[in-house]
Design an enzyme around this catalytic site. Structure first.
Site, mmCIF file in Angstrom:
data_model
loop_
_atom_site.group_PDB
_atom_site.id
_atom_site.type_symbol
_atom_site.label_atom_id
_atom_site.label_comp_id
_atom_site.label_asym_id
_atom_site.label_seq_id
_atom_site.Cartn_x
_atom_site.Cartn_y
_atom_site.Cartn_z
ATOM 1 N N HIS A 31 0.810 -1.219 0.000
ATOM 2 C CA HIS A 31 0.000 0.000 0.000
ATOM 3 C C HIS A 31 0.842 1.268 0.000
ATOM 4 O O HIS A 31 0.305 2.360 0.166
ATOM 5 C CB HIS A 31 -0.953 0.000 1.193
ATOM 6 C CG HIS A 31 -2.076 -0.967 1.038
ATOM 7 N ND1 HIS A 31 -3.157 -0.736 0.227
ATOM 8 C CD2 HIS A 31 -2.277 -2.185 1.597
ATOM 9 C CE1 HIS A 31 -3.975 -1.761 0.283
ATOM 10 N NE2 HIS A 31 -3.469 -2.667 1.098
ATOM 11 N N GLY A 100 -7.108 6.819 8.170
ATOM 12 C CA GLY A 100 -7.065 8.266 8.335
ATOM 13 C C GLY A 100 -5.703 8.844 8.624
ATOM 14 O O GLY A 100 -5.551 10.052 8.697
ATOM 15 N N GLY A 101 -4.722 8.007 8.867
ATOM 16 C CA GLY A 101 -3.385 8.497 9.160
ATOM 17 C C GLY A 101 -3.126 8.611 10.653
ATOM 18 O O GLY A 101 -3.981 8.332 11.490
ATOM 19 N N VAL A 104 -5.410 11.070 12.957
ATOM 20 C CA VAL A 104 -6.715 10.532 13.367
ATOM 21 C C VAL A 104 -6.534 9.504 14.475
ATOM 22 O O VAL A 104 -7.309 9.457 15.438
ATOM 23 C CB VAL A 104 -7.456 9.919 12.155
ATOM 24 C CG1 VAL A 104 -8.756 9.282 12.578
ATOM 25 C CG2 VAL A 104 -7.713 10.994 11.104
ATOM 26 N N GLY A 105 -5.501 8.693 14.391
ATOM 27 C CA GLY A 105 -5.209 7.726 15.443
ATOM 28 C C GLY A 105 -4.906 8.399 16.771
ATOM 29 O O GLY A 105 -5.332 7.941 17.832
#
Length: 155
Positions: A31, A100-101, A104-105
């Site tokens: 990815h 979300g990257g 966001v985490g």
């Protein structure tokens, strides 16, 4: 397509650990191999290792007899539910990082594990030990390439 040909779970715990790590590493690089994907792969790999380790530990006769002797059936179910809730929260965190990257985490981590909601008032309060920590100490350092993008975009 990767885990089973690498040996999967049929060749002992070491092979299972390596197969799992290589499978998550492959997905990460498939990815794009970005920072947030590496975090995602490491979180999932660590989660699988902890889950397999606890499953092996609880399957031993010694631990099994201690649990059955000291805990009622209802308490055993409660303990499994508590462990499952934490596992589910970690799964949500890793998927938020994947989709979300890192930012966001971090938001999810702070809302679920750092802030404490007082049920009677509905207000959010931090524990006393956490109030002594400065806000910048809670966040891991931002990668240099991301800082450069932020500066150039908003400057």
């Amino acid at each position: 397509y990767i885990y089973i040909p690498l040996g999967g779970s049929r060749h002992g715990p070491l092979c299972k650990t390596l197969s799992t790590g290589l499978a998550f590493g492959f997905v990460c690089f498939w990815h794009g191999g970005h920072d947030y994907l590496r975090y995602w792969a490491l979180m999932n790999w660590a989660g699988v290792l902890v889950e397999n380790g606890l499953k092996s530990l609880f399957a031993t006769a010694c631990v099994r007899s201690v649990i059955e002797h000291n805990f009622s059936t209802a308490m055993q179910r409660r303990c499994v539910a508590l462990l499952s809730a934490f596992s589910t929260a970690m799964l949500i965190l890793s998927n938020l990082v994947f989709l979300g990257g890192i930012h966001v985490g971090r938001i999810f981590w702070k809302r679920v594990f750092v802030q404490v909601r007082i049920p009677a008032t509905g207000q959010t309060e931090q524990p006393a030990w956490l109030q002594r920590i400065k806000p910048h100490q809670l966040e891991p350092p931002m990668p240099a390439w991301l800082t450069a993008i932020k500066v150039s975009k908003f400057a």
